[in-house]
Motif scaffolding. Structure first.
Motif, PDB file in Angstrom:
ATOM      1  N   SER A   1      54.727  48.006  45.137  1.00 39.37           N
ATOM      2  CA  SER A   1      53.430  48.525  45.477  1.00 39.37           C
ATOM      3  C   SER A   1      52.673  48.539  44.026  1.00 39.37           C
ATOM      4  O   SER A   1      51.435  48.202  44.258  1.00 39.37           O
ATOM      5  CB  SER A   1      53.649  49.782  46.056  1.00 39.37           C
ATOM      6  N   GLU A   2      53.349  48.745  43.227  1.00 38.12           N
ATOM      7  CA  GLU A   2      52.514  48.688  41.825  1.00 38.12           C
ATOM      8  C   GLU A   2      52.359  47.396  41.393  1.00 38.12           C
ATOM      9  O   GLU A   2      51.357  47.195  40.947  1.00 38.12           O
ATOM     10  CB  GLU A   2      53.610  49.395  40.758  1.00 38.12           C
ATOM     11  N   GLN A   3      53.240  46.343  41.681  1.00 39.87           N
ATOM     12  CA  GLN A   3      52.964  45.025  41.271  1.00 39.87           C
ATOM     13  C   GLN A   3      51.715  44.478  42.177  1.00 39.87           C
ATOM     14  O   GLN A   3      51.001  43.787  41.743  1.00 39.87           O
ATOM     15  CB  GLN A   3      54.153  44.215  41.875  1.00 39.87           C
ATOM     16  N   LEU A   4      51.549  44.914  43.423  1.00 39.61           N
ATOM     17  CA  LEU A   4      50.762  44.499  44.178  1.00 39.61           C
ATOM     18  C   LEU A   4      49.200  45.100  43.861  1.00 39.61           C
ATOM     19  O   LEU A   4      48.104  44.383  43.765  1.00 39.61           O
ATOM     20  CB  LEU A   4      50.786  44.963  45.549  1.00 39.61           C
ATOM     21  N   VAL A   5      49.354  46.318  43.360  1.00 36.20           N
ATOM     22  CA  VAL A   5      48.045  46.709  42.784  1.00 36.20           C
ATOM     23  C   VAL A   5      47.446  46.061  41.827  1.00 36.20           C
ATOM     24  O   VAL A   5      46.140  45.604  41.491  1.00 36.20           O
ATOM     25  CB  VAL A   5      48.111  48.212  42.471  1.00 36.20           C
ATOM     26  N   TRP A   6      48.413  45.721  40.544  1.00 40.30           N
ATOM     27  CA  TRP A   6      47.962  44.996  39.407  1.00 40.30           C
ATOM     28  C   TRP A   6      47.433  43.614  39.904  1.00 40.30           C
ATOM     29  O   TRP A   6      46.732  42.950  39.326  1.00 40.30           O
ATOM     30  CB  TRP A   6      49.329  44.716  38.663  1.00 40.30           C
ATOM     31  N   LEU A   7      48.223  42.712  40.864  1.00 41.64           N
ATOM     32  CA  LEU A   7      47.823  41.570  41.141  1.00 41.64           C
ATOM     33  C   LEU A   7      46.449  41.468  41.946  1.00 41.64           C
ATOM     34  O   LEU A   7      45.562  40.778  41.660  1.00 41.64           O
ATOM     35  CB  LEU A   7      48.920  41.011  42.262  1.00 41.64           C
ATOM     36  N   GLU A   8      46.092  42.612  42.704  1.00 43.09           N
ATOM     37  CA  GLU A   8      45.063  42.620  43.626  1.00 43.09           C
ATOM     38  C   GLU A   8      43.847  42.922  42.527  1.00 43.09           C
ATOM     39  O   GLU A   8      42.752  42.047  42.468  1.00 43.09           O
ATOM     40  CB  GLU A   8      44.745  43.603  44.246  1.00 43.09           C
ATOM     41  N   VAL A   9      43.975  43.483  41.491  1.00 44.55           N
ATOM     42  CA  VAL A   9      42.854  43.958  40.530  1.00 44.55           C
ATOM     43  C   VAL A   9      42.702  42.593  39.402  1.00 44.55           C
ATOM     44  O   VAL A   9      41.692  42.090  39.448  1.00 44.55           O
ATOM     45  CB  VAL A   9      43.102  44.948  39.769  1.00 44.55           C
ATOM     46  N   GLN A  10      43.665  41.849  39.418  1.00 44.85           N
ATOM     47  CA  GLN A  10      43.572  40.717  38.436  1.00 44.85           C
ATOM     48  C   GLN A  10      42.931  39.639  39.487  1.00 44.85           C
ATOM     49  O   GLN A  10      41.890  38.783  38.874  1.00 44.85           O
ATOM     50  CB  GLN A  10      44.923  40.341  37.731  1.00 44.85           C
ATOM     51  N   MET A  11      43.429  39.448  40.538  1.00 41.55           N
ATOM     52  CA  MET A  11      42.809  38.315  41.481  1.00 41.55           C
ATOM     53  C   MET A  11      41.273  38.596  41.784  1.00 41.55           C
ATOM     54  O   MET A  11      40.391  37.740  41.539  1.00 41.55           O
ATOM     55  CB  MET A  11      43.415  38.359  42.749  1.00 41.55           C
ATOM     56  N   ARG A  12      40.856  39.784  41.970  1.00 40.09           N
ATOM     57  CA  ARG A  12      39.494  40.373  42.126  1.00 40.09           C
ATOM     58  C   ARG A  12      38.725  39.911  40.991  1.00 40.09           C
ATOM     59  O   ARG A  12      37.643  39.607  40.923  1.00 40.09           O
ATOM     60  CB  ARG A  12      39.403  41.781  42.445  1.00 40.09           C
ATOM     61  N   LEU A  13      39.224  40.213  39.709  1.00 36.95           N
ATOM     62  CA  LEU A  13      38.689  39.791  38.217  1.00 36.95           C
ATOM     63  C   LEU A  13      38.215  38.381  38.413  1.00 36.95           C
ATOM     64  O   LEU A  13      37.241  38.012  38.055  1.00 36.95           O
ATOM     65  CB  LEU A  13      39.478  40.544  37.188  1.00 36.95           C
ATOM     66  N   ALA A  14      39.446  37.541  38.502  1.00 40.30           N
ATOM     67  CA  ALA A  14      39.138  36.231  38.734  1.00 40.30           C
ATOM     68  C   ALA A  14      37.918  35.608  39.475  1.00 40.30           C
ATOM     69  O   ALA A  14      37.229  34.877  39.298  1.00 40.30           O
ATOM     70  CB  ALA A  14      40.643  35.504  39.028  1.00 40.30           C
ATOM     71  N   CYS A  15      37.889  36.324  40.754  1.00 38.96           N
ATOM     72  CA  CYS A  15      36.926  36.062  41.711  1.00 38.96           C
ATOM     73  C   CYS A  15      35.552  36.366  41.122  1.00 38.96           C
ATOM     74  O   CYS A  15      34.626  35.680  41.179  1.00 38.96           O
ATOM     75  CB  CYS A  15      37.264  36.742  42.953  1.00 38.96           C
ATOM     76  N   GLN A  16      35.572  37.611  40.555  1.00 36.05           N
ATOM     77  CA  GLN A  16      34.163  37.884  40.064  1.00 36.05           C
ATOM     78  C   GLN A  16      33.675  37.106  39.048  1.00 36.05           C
ATOM     79  O   GLN A  16      32.787  36.727  38.700  1.00 36.05           O
ATOM     80  CB  GLN A  16      34.248  39.522  39.456  1.00 36.05           C
ATOM     81  N   LEU A  17      34.757  36.652  37.962  1.00 37.21           N
ATOM     82  CA  LEU A  17      34.358  35.890  36.780  1.00 37.21           C
ATOM     83  C   LEU A  17      34.452  34.430  37.001  1.00 37.21           C
ATOM     84  O   LEU A  17      33.947  33.399  36.326  1.00 37.21           O
ATOM     85  CB  LEU A  17      34.996  35.890  35.609  1.00 37.21           C
ATOM     86  N   ASP A  18      34.803  34.046  38.432  1.00 37.14           N
ATOM     87  CA  ASP A  18      34.858  32.500  38.927  1.00 37.14           C
ATOM     88  C   ASP A  18      35.852  32.059  37.765  1.00 37.14           C
ATOM     89  O   ASP A  18      35.661  30.764  37.325  1.00 37.14           O
ATOM     90  CB  ASP A  18      33.469  31.884  39.045  1.00 37.14           C
ATOM     91  N   ARG A  19      37.022  32.594  37.589  1.00 39.64           N
ATOM     92  CA  ARG A  19      38.098  31.933  36.884  1.00 39.64           C
ATOM     93  C   ARG A  19      39.302  31.645  37.584  1.00 39.64           C
ATOM     94  O   ARG A  19      39.747  32.283  38.388  1.00 39.64           O
ATOM     95  CB  ARG A  19      38.700  32.614  35.570  1.00 39.64           C
ATOM     96  N   PRO A  20      39.795  30.336  37.364  1.00 46.29           N
ATOM     97  CA  PRO A  20      41.235  30.004  38.082  1.00 46.29           C
ATOM     98  C   PRO A  20      42.280  31.212  37.631  1.00 46.29           C
ATOM     99  O   PRO A  20      41.978  31.679  36.963  1.00 46.29           O
ATOM    100  CB  PRO A  20      41.413  28.500  37.425  1.00 46.29           C
ATOM    101  N   ILE A  21      43.299  31.122  38.545  1.00 40.77           N
ATOM    102  CA  ILE A  21      44.185  32.138  38.371  1.00 40.77           C
ATOM    103  C   ILE A  21      45.423  31.630  38.687  1.00 40.77           C
ATOM    104  O   ILE A  21      45.761  30.789  39.740  1.00 40.77           O
ATOM    105  CB  ILE A  21      43.916  33.400  39.418  1.00 40.77           C
TER     106      ILE A  21
END
Length: 247
Positions: free
Chosen positions: A107-127
């Motif tokens: 569950s902790e890994q999923l939280v960290w992944l979700e926020v990083q994927m969202r940041l990548a989408c917000q900044l339009d950066r490949p992940i």
């Protein structure tokens, strides 16, 4: 192919030929230039590491060594600041979910992944994604991002070694697959046919330089695909990942 993703190299007979660069989407080597993305750990990128001219980078929080969840907001803000202020940092990652090895719960890994994927989408950066036995989780979070954002950046499953049936599933969901020295032959062919293939040197054998390692990977993958390394390099360079990264 644009001039930015081609290199002129000296030939042994003194003549020159223009060949595609051997682009490397993920490496930990320190001896690379603009043709490779050097992945930095949090310890490296948070410590004001010198960002070298002509070098590309990615930054993220790896699932093997995640900070306490209570520090998430502050650290993601720090990460966003580095991404926004440093043009050479062109991608987010590696980050992801590892059900075999991690210092954090799922569950902790999923939280960290979700926020990083969202940041990548917000900044339009490949992940660049690290996934071990977590295909359903990757698909679910990508689907969630697709509901929040009109367009998603390239999402790369790095070091892909899963079987062809998994590759087909992930390709059908819009993921890009990146291959190194170890891989499944059917998965490699499926990614090549889908024009969703990248190449990397995540693991460099002892005694090899980065240049030798990336040449060996391209040669090996090309042989498996029954094509030339130059043709493979051209297709890799035409992916949305590299077109966006090198624009």
């Amino acid at each position: 192919m644009s001039e930015e993703i081609r290199a002129t190299e000296s030939c042994s007979d003194g003549q020159c030929a223009s060949r595609p660069k051997l682009l490397d989407c993920h490496t930990h080597s320190h001896e690379v230039g603009c043709q490779a993305i050097r992945s930095l750990t949090y310890t490296e990128w948070s410590d004001d590491i010198t960002v070298e001219e002509g070098q590309l980078y990615s930054i993220g929080f790896h699932p093997w060594s995640l900070p306490p969840e209570g520090s998430l907001v502050a650290l993601i803000d720090q990460m966003q600041s580095r991404l926004s202020s440093t043009p050479q940092i062109v991608a987010v990652g590696e980050c992801g979910v590892d059900k075999v090895r991690s210092n954090a719960t799922l569950s902790e890994q999923l939280v960290w992944l979700e926020v990083q994927m969202r940041l990548a989408c917000q900044l339009d950066r490949p992940i660049l994604l690290h996934a071990v036995r977590a295909w359903a989780e990757m698909i679910e979070i990508r689907s969630q991002m697709a509901q929040e954002f009109a367009q998603l950046p390239p999402m790369v499953l790095h070091g892909f070694r899963a079987r062809g049936e998994v590759a087909q599933m992930m390709l059908s969901k819009g993921f890009v697959l990146s291959f190194g020295r170890r891989y499944d032959a059917e998965a490699l062919h499926l990614a090549y046919e889908a024009k969703a293939i990248l190449v990397e040197t995540d693991e460099i054998p002892n005694g090899l330089t980065h240049r030798e390692a990336i040449e060996a990977v391209y040669a090996h993958l090309a042989e498996q695909l029954s094509i030339t390394p130059e043709l493979l390099a051209s297709q890799v360079a035409e992916t949305s990942f590299w077109q966006q990264t090198l624009r």
